[in-house]
Scaffold this active site. Structure first.
Site, PDB file in Angstrom:
ATOM      1  N   TYR A   1      76.778  15.486  57.928  1.00 40.13           N
ATOM      2  CA  TYR A   1      77.243  16.609  58.896  1.00 40.13           C
ATOM      3  C   TYR A   1      78.585  17.548  57.963  1.00 40.13           C
ATOM      4  O   TYR A   1      78.981  17.025  56.976  1.00 40.13           O
ATOM      5  CB  TYR A   1      77.858  16.082  59.939  1.00 40.13           C
ATOM      6  CG  TYR A   1      79.194  15.452  59.926  1.00 40.13           C
ATOM      7  CD1 TYR A   1      79.189  14.156  59.325  1.00 40.13           C
ATOM      8  CD2 TYR A   1      80.406  15.962  60.633  1.00 40.13           C
ATOM      9  CE1 TYR A   1      80.576  13.411  59.428  1.00 40.13           C
ATOM     10  CE2 TYR A   1      81.714  15.411  60.618  1.00 40.13           C
ATOM     11  CZ  TYR A   1      81.544  14.247  59.911  1.00 40.13           C
ATOM     12  OH  TYR A   1      82.792  13.498  59.937  1.00 40.13           O
TER      13      TYR A   1
ATOM     14  N   ARG B   1      79.892  20.644  49.513  1.00 42.27           N
ATOM     15  CA  ARG B   1      79.891  19.281  49.625  1.00 42.27           C
ATOM     16  C   ARG B   1      78.535  18.842  50.350  1.00 42.27           C
ATOM     17  O   ARG B   1      78.330  17.810  50.385  1.00 42.27           O
ATOM     18  CB  ARG B   1      81.301  18.921  50.596  1.00 42.27           C
ATOM     19  CG  ARG B   1      81.376  17.598  50.928  1.00 42.27           C
ATOM     20  CD  ARG B   1      82.644  17.251  51.308  1.00 42.27           C
ATOM     21  NE  ARG B   1      82.778  17.859  52.904  1.00 42.27           N
ATOM     22  CZ  ARG B   1      83.990  17.913  53.485  1.00 42.27           C
ATOM     23  NH1 ARG B   1      84.930  17.537  52.903  1.00 42.27           N
ATOM     24  NH2 ARG B   1      83.951  18.435  54.826  1.00 42.27           N
TER      25      ARG B   1
ATOM     26  N   LYS C   1      79.351  12.448  53.455  1.00 41.47           N
ATOM     27  CA  LYS C   1      79.769  12.711  54.907  1.00 41.47           C
ATOM     28  C   LYS C   1      78.862  12.363  55.864  1.00 41.47           C
ATOM     29  O   LYS C   1      77.907  13.330  56.356  1.00 41.47           O
ATOM     30  CB  LYS C   1      80.206  14.205  54.853  1.00 41.47           C
ATOM     31  CG  LYS C   1      81.115  14.482  56.003  1.00 41.47           C
ATOM     32  CD  LYS C   1      81.868  15.906  55.856  1.00 41.47           C
ATOM     33  CE  LYS C   1      82.491  16.436  57.152  1.00 41.47           C
ATOM     34  NZ  LYS C   1      83.771  15.465  57.594  1.00 41.47           N
TER      35      LYS C   1
ATOM     36  N   GLU D   1      92.523   6.983  53.485  1.00 37.26           N
ATOM     37  CA  GLU D   1      92.797   8.250  54.179  1.00 37.26           C
ATOM     38  C   GLU D   1      92.866   8.028  55.657  1.00 37.26           C
ATOM     39  O   GLU D   1      92.590   6.894  56.315  1.00 37.26           O
ATOM     40  CB  GLU D   1      91.339   9.055  53.811  1.00 37.26           C
ATOM     41  CG  GLU D   1      90.140   8.545  54.365  1.00 37.26           C
ATOM     42  CD  GLU D   1      88.746   9.275  54.153  1.00 37.26           C
ATOM     43  OE1 GLU D   1      88.778  10.495  53.773  1.00 37.26           O
ATOM     44  OE2 GLU D   1      87.701   8.756  53.715  1.00 37.26           O
TER      45      GLU D   1
ATOM     46  N   LEU E   1      86.474  10.559  51.700  1.00 33.37           N
ATOM     47  CA  LEU E   1      85.836  11.803  51.681  1.00 33.37           C
ATOM     48  C   LEU E   1      86.904  13.079  50.876  1.00 33.37           C
ATOM     49  O   LEU E   1      87.866  13.074  50.963  1.00 33.37           O
ATOM     50  CB  LEU E   1      85.805  12.314  53.208  1.00 33.37           C
ATOM     51  CG  LEU E   1      84.884  13.518  53.181  1.00 33.37           C
ATOM     52  CD1 LEU E   1      83.319  13.125  53.027  1.00 33.37           C
ATOM     53  CD2 LEU E   1      85.232  14.211  54.726  1.00 33.37           C
TER      54      LEU E   1
ATOM     55  N   ARG F   1      60.254   4.254  64.238  1.00 32.09           N
ATOM     56  CA  ARG F   1      61.432   3.525  63.958  1.00 32.09           C
ATOM     57  C   ARG F   1      60.919   2.654  62.842  1.00 32.09           C
ATOM     58  O   ARG F   1      60.206   1.546  62.756  1.00 32.09           O
ATOM     59  CB  ARG F   1      62.265   2.835  65.016  1.00 32.09           C
ATOM     60  CG  ARG F   1      63.623   2.134  64.480  1.00 32.09           C
ATOM     61  CD  ARG F   1      64.336   1.629  65.544  1.00 32.09           C
ATOM     62  NE  ARG F   1      65.422   1.272  65.200  1.00 32.09           N
ATOM     63  CZ  ARG F   1      65.588   0.098  64.597  1.00 32.09           C
ATOM     64  NH1 ARG F   1      64.878  -0.712  64.213  1.00 32.09           N
ATOM     65  NH2 ARG F   1      66.928  -0.394  64.155  1.00 32.09           N
TER      66      ARG F   1
HETATM   67  N1  PMP Z   1      88.398  12.301  55.642  1.00 25.76           N
HETATM   68  C1  PMP Z   1      87.555  12.034  56.604  1.00 25.76           C
HETATM   69  C2  PMP Z   1      86.989  10.634  57.056  1.00 25.76           C
HETATM   70  C3  PMP Z   1      87.190  12.859  57.661  1.00 25.76           C
HETATM   71  O1  PMP Z   1      86.195  12.634  58.792  1.00 25.76           O
HETATM   72  C4  PMP Z   1      87.733  14.306  57.484  1.00 25.76           C
HETATM   73  C5  PMP Z   1      87.306  15.476  58.179  1.00 25.76           C
HETATM   74  N2  PMP Z   1      86.072  15.825  58.198  1.00 25.76           N
HETATM   75  C6  PMP Z   1      88.404  14.483  56.212  1.00 25.76           C
HETATM   76  C7  PMP Z   1      88.630  13.458  55.346  1.00 25.76           C
HETATM   77  C8  PMP Z   1      88.848  15.958  55.873  1.00 25.76           C
HETATM   78  O2  PMP Z   1      87.871  16.670  55.307  1.00 25.76           O
HETATM   79  P1  PMP Z   1      88.068  18.345  55.432  1.00 25.76           P
HETATM   80  O3  PMP Z   1      89.279  18.641  54.943  1.00 25.76           O
HETATM   81  O4  PMP Z   1      87.019  18.829  54.713  1.00 25.76           O
HETATM   82  O5  PMP Z   1      87.852  18.525  57.066  1.00 25.76           O
END
Ligand code: PMP
Length: 285
Positions: free
Chosen positions: A33, A52, A149, A182, A207, A100
């Site tokens: 996503y 991305r 993601k 993070e 991410l 499935r």
């Molecule tokens: N880390 C994680 C785990 C996230 O879910 C997000 C938000 N989607 C981010 C970092 C920040 O990414 P972005 O700046 O692209 O929204």
């Protein structure tokens, strides 16, 4: 006005927008996503989000469902139909509907594409930024490919709920060495006592946030002291400032970590300036 979703080629009221219970996103979280900020009806940093997305799709061996141009048109049209001025647009692509079975379905199985958009309360977000937020720290229990993601977000859900139950807005995830990876839905930053901006370097354990990448460019362009490295929870407690970055919240100052005030307990100068200037550096489309 009812909200409208794009589902596999059609724009539908949310009440009629649905995918099959055999969608692999539902069954296996087999999908990826993106969330893009919408500002004054325009998409923020769309190119970086689409780059991305392409990478996430590649990493899970899923073909891009339509051209970049067509996808961009769908994102903009969903924003327009929902009359979103400030808010977000959400895009999800899964490996489609199939009986499935863990292994991939036949190669000609159409992927599922869903896009939604919704407005956000800008004044409320600004107030949040002016007050600063509290975060808690929790062990990072995710898989080892969180650079993808993926819609598999259960550990993030549990971490965020733990934060909420403790009166905090975000959870910082901590690796086995005691260093912050993070946030549950954001990248984590600190400003050390000697004024260095610090955020974890890219790898499979975080991410690659789009907001993070724009802020890194700004920090470098402005010649601010910057270290791309992991920092410990103790370093964060002792930091002069802390903040998080994400597309839906841009730069949000952190004023408490695990109940301890950061710096003087108010939003820091650097975080506040980065937030104020962010959209001068971002790309609008
Ligand atoms: N880390 C994680 C785990 C996230 O879910 C997000 C938000 N989607 C981010 C970092 C920040 O990414 P972005 O700046 O692209 O929204």
């Amino acid at each position: 006005m009812s909200r409208i979703a794009y589902v596999n080629g059609r724009y539908l009221p949310l009440s009629h927008a649905a995918v099959s219970i055999e969608d692999r996103g539902y069954q296996f979280a087999d999908g990826v996503y993106e969330v893009c900020e919408v500002r004054a009806g325009r998409l923020v940093d769309e190119r970086r989000h689409m780059a991305r997305l392409d990478r996430s799709l590649r990493e899970i061996h899923l073909a891009r469902p339509m051209s970049a141009k067509a996808l961009s048109a769908v994102l903009h049209e969903t924003v327009r139909r929902n009359r979103v001025y400030d808010g977000i647009v959400y895009l999800q692509i899964t490996r489609g509907v199939a009986r499935r079975d863990f292994a991939f379905p036949p190669a000609d199985t159409p992927v599922s594409v869903v896009v939604t958009a919704r407005g956000s309360d800008r004044a409320r977000l600004e107030q949040l930024a002016a007050d600063g937020i509290a975060v808690i720290t929790v062990p990072d229990s995710r898989w080892r490919r969180v650079d993808i993601k993926s819609v598999a977000l259960l550990p993030n859900v549990l971490a965020k709920q733990a934060a909420r139950e403790q009166g905090a807005r975000e959870a910082w995830l901590v690796d086995e060495a005691g260093r912050v990876t993070e946030g549950a839905s954001s990248n984590a930053w600190i400003v050390s006592r000697d004024g260095k901006l610090i955020t974890r370097s890219l790898g499979n354990d975080i991410l690659a946030g789009v907001t993070r990448s724009v802020v890194v460019d700004v920090v470098k362009a402005q010649g601010l002291a910057f270290e791309e490295r992991a920092f410990s929870v103790e370093e964060a407690y002792a930091a002069r400032e802390a903040f998080v970055t994400s597309a839906s919240q841009i730069v949000l100052p952190v004023v408490r970590i695990d109940g301890r005030p950061i710096g003087n307990g108010a939003p820091g100068l650097i975080a506040t300036a980065l937030r104020r200037d962010y959209h001068r550096h971002a790309e609008l489309s």
